[in-house]
Design an enzyme around this catalytic site. Structure first.
Site, PDB file in Angstrom:
ATOM      1  N   ASN A 207     -67.839  67.433  -6.767  1.00  0.00           N
ATOM      2  CA  ASN A 207     -66.914  68.561  -6.865  1.00  0.00           C
ATOM      3  C   ASN A 207     -67.095  69.259  -8.210  1.00  0.00           C
ATOM      4  O   ASN A 207     -67.912  68.839  -9.023  1.00  0.00           O
ATOM      5  CB  ASN A 207     -65.475  68.089  -6.655  1.00  0.00           C
ATOM      6  N   PRO A 303     -60.518  54.392  -1.558  1.00  0.00           N
ATOM      7  CA  PRO A 303     -59.181  53.978  -1.977  1.00  0.00           C
ATOM      8  C   PRO A 303     -58.556  55.042  -2.869  1.00  0.00           C
ATOM      9  O   PRO A 303     -59.268  55.750  -3.578  1.00  0.00           O
ATOM     10  CB  PRO A 303     -59.433  52.687  -2.765  1.00  0.00           C
ATOM     11  N   LYS A 339     -47.397  58.728  -4.150  1.00  0.00           N
ATOM     12  CA  LYS A 339     -48.184  57.806  -4.991  1.00  0.00           C
ATOM     13  C   LYS A 339     -47.290  56.941  -5.867  1.00  0.00           C
ATOM     14  O   LYS A 339     -47.786  56.093  -6.612  1.00  0.00           O
ATOM     15  CB  LYS A 339     -49.171  58.609  -5.853  1.00  0.00           C
TER      16      LYS A 339
HETATM   17  N1  CTP Z   1     -56.590  60.288  -6.978  1.00  0.00           N
HETATM   18  C1  CTP Z   1     -57.044  58.986  -7.064  1.00  0.00           C
HETATM   19  N2  CTP Z   1     -57.826  58.476  -6.068  1.00  0.00           N
HETATM   20  C2  CTP Z   1     -58.146  59.222  -5.001  1.00  0.00           C
HETATM   21  C3  CTP Z   1     -57.675  60.546  -4.906  1.00  0.00           C
HETATM   22  C4  CTP Z   1     -56.901  61.052  -5.909  1.00  0.00           C
HETATM   23  O1  CTP Z   1     -56.759  58.306  -8.043  1.00  0.00           O
HETATM   24  N3  CTP Z   1     -58.894  58.697  -4.052  1.00  0.00           N
HETATM   25  C5  CTP Z   1     -55.711  60.793  -8.046  1.00  0.00           C
HETATM   26  C6  CTP Z   1     -56.279  61.928  -8.850  1.00  0.00           C
HETATM   27  O2  CTP Z   1     -56.971  61.462  -9.999  1.00  0.00           O
HETATM   28  C7  CTP Z   1     -55.032  62.720  -9.240  1.00  0.00           C
HETATM   29  C8  CTP Z   1     -54.088  62.478  -8.099  1.00  0.00           C
HETATM   30  O3  CTP Z   1     -54.547  61.304  -7.452  1.00  0.00           O
HETATM   31  O4  CTP Z   1     -54.417  62.189 -10.381  1.00  0.00           O
HETATM   32  C9  CTP Z   1     -53.995  63.592  -7.113  1.00  0.00           C
HETATM   33  O5  CTP Z   1     -55.287  63.904  -6.646  1.00  0.00           O
HETATM   34  P1  CTP Z   1     -55.483  64.967  -5.489  1.00  0.00           P
HETATM   35  O6  CTP Z   1     -56.911  65.031  -5.119  1.00  0.00           O
HETATM   36  O7  CTP Z   1     -54.768  66.236  -5.859  1.00  0.00           O
HETATM   37  O8  CTP Z   1     -54.599  64.280  -4.384  1.00  0.00           O
HETATM   38  P2  CTP Z   1     -54.944  63.673  -3.021  1.00  0.00           P
HETATM   39  O9  CTP Z   1     -54.187  62.412  -2.931  1.00  0.00           O
HETATM   40  O10 CTP Z   1     -56.388  63.607  -2.787  1.00  0.00           O
HETATM   41  O11 CTP Z   1     -54.219  64.716  -2.069  1.00  0.00           O
HETATM   42  P3  CTP Z   1     -54.795  66.046  -1.359  1.00  0.00           P
HETATM   43  O12 CTP Z   1     -56.288  65.958  -1.394  1.00  0.00           O
HETATM   44  O13 CTP Z   1     -54.226  65.939  -0.006  1.00  0.00           O
HETATM   45  O14 CTP Z   1     -54.230  67.185  -2.135  1.00  0.00           O
END
Ligand code: CTP
Length: 392
Positions: A207, A303, A339
């Site tokens: 990304n 995860p 979370k």
């Molecule tokens: N994060 C994480 N592990 C993942 C995905 C996300 O630790 N597998 C953490 C990111 O580092 C960030 C937070 O969760 O601090 C939110 O990440 P984001 O990508 O916005 O959230 P997602 O849970 O992936 O939700 P979505 O993609 O549906 O917005």
């Protein structure tokens, strides 16, 4: 935290004087108010005009010629937070050690009441000479701060200790010295940057995260006195001073590294842009065009690192990030609950991606606090202040 700090930059006669120009520029960029004192031999390498043009408040070259000052060597460091002599020659170190005051620079060193720091720059033999080492030892005993020197190739062709530290390194040390230690000895684990999920040995899914915000937070935490472990995805960013870095590639690597480390930490800041999915069956050999049908990618879920940490029995104080394209506060608050973390730093993708500044909101269960648009560094400092409030 150099904003508004009055710093006197003393420049003595070394070829490294050209680096002081850059140092002055960096200091003023950080908001410090910098006056310059130059010795006569420094002016053989760079001119007072150079420092004036780069933003010095004043440039003092003599005790006798400046009509604005009645007593330049005394007035120059009045109210100063620091007198930094960079480059500092063997000669000025010797004079400072002995209390000799035979020109405006040495007299200003003797007359100052603020802390003094020296960034030595000289030939290796001059540096290693017992006389210089004696002077350094005495200056340290007297409370002076010695920055460097570094080792490396020297202007005279010799190799070894004696090079002045680079301006960026000096800046970093000064920023550290001027930052309140609000996270003193607090152990902070941070993830930063993108993850990379391989499709085959040469291709993958990643990304656009640069890692800049996570690295800025690691630096701000370290400067605030924290012991920082930074788990970083692929980025070419430099590790901030004093930070322990673990490089990872995939989201699963990052998960393993974090789970391995987390029990020793009191704060976890999840800044990384973690891939939610990985390729279930990455090819072990390069997928060749024409030899196979159109390849199909099968995904399996990674995860959630942040949620896994927050669910631990002795979970650290957890901070997450949320980059959203719309419904910023609602989406971020949903993540606070989903979370189970006390704080999400939320921003709109279009405000942040690839930029050095950002507009963020601190989203908690019962409140949302927007911050004015700021540099990623300033956001990092605001976050450090917030975390210090919560954990202390
Ligand atoms: N994060 C994480 N592990 C993942 C995905 C996300 O630790 N597998 C953490 C990111 O580092 C960030 C937070 O969760 O601090 C939110 O990440 P984001 O990508 O916005 O959230 P997602 O849970 O992936 O939700 P979505 O993609 O549906 O917005």
């Amino acid at each position: 935290m150099l904003t508004g700090q009055k710093i006197v930059l003393g420049v003595t006669g070394s070829i490294a004087a050209y680096k002081s120009c850059e140092l002055l520029r960096l200091l003023t960029k950080k908001g410090a108010v910098v006056s310059v004192i130059m010795t006569e031999s420094a002016q053989r390498f760079v001119t007072p005009l150079t420092f004036k043009a780069l933003g010095a408040k004043e440039v003092i070259t003599s005790d006798w010629e400046d009509p604005d000052h009645t007593i330049p060597h005394i007035d120059a460091t009045r109210d100063a937070a620091l007198f930094l002599i960079a480059p500092a020659t063997a000669n000025i170190l010797a004079k400072a050690d002995q209390g000799i005051a035979d020109d405006v620079m040495s007299a200003a060193i003797l007359a100052r009441r603020c802390p003094v720091a020296f960034a030595p720059a000289m030939n290796i033999n001059m540096w290693q000479n017992p006389a210089t080492q004696r002077n350094i030892a005495q200056l340290v005993k007297d409370g002076a701060i010695i920055l460097g020197p570094a080792a490396g190739e020297q202007a005279c062709g010799d190799k070894g200790s004696g090079r002045m530290l680079e301006p960026e390194e000096i800046l970093e040390l000064l920023e550290g010295a001027f930052t309140p230690r609000v996270l003193d000895r607090c152990r902070v684990l941070i993830t930063a940057g993108p993850t990379f999920e391989p499709i085959d040995p040469v291709r993958g899914i990643t990304n656009l995260s640069s890692g800049k915000q996570g690295f800025a937070i690691a630096k701000a935490c370290a400067m605030a006195g924290a012991e920082v472990t930074l788990v970083a995805g692929r980025t070419s960013l430099k590790t901030p001073a004093g930070v322990r870095r673990i490089d990872v590639t995939t989201a699963y690597d990052m998960y393993r590294a974090v789970m391995n480390e987390v029990s020793r930490h009191e704060v976890f800041i999840s800044v990384a842009a973690v891939a939610d999915w990985r390729i279930a069956n990455p090819a072990t050999r390069k997928i060749k065009k024409g030899y196979t049908d159109t390849p199909e990618l099968i995904f399996e879920e990674n995860p959630d690192i942040l949620a896994s940490v927050a669910a631990l029995e002795n979970a650290p104080y957890c901070v997450g990030f949320a980059a959203e394209t719309d419904n910023l506060i609602d989406n971020a608050r949903a993540k606070v609950y989903r979370k189970r973390v006390p704080l999400i730093v939320a921003n709109l993708v279009q405000d942040a991606l690839g930029q050095d500044s950002n507009t963020v909101v601190f989203v908690e269960r019962d409140q949302a606090t927007p911050l004015a648009r700021a540099s990623k560094e300033q956001i990092a400092q605001a976050l450090v202040a917030k975390i210090a409030q919560e954990v202390n």
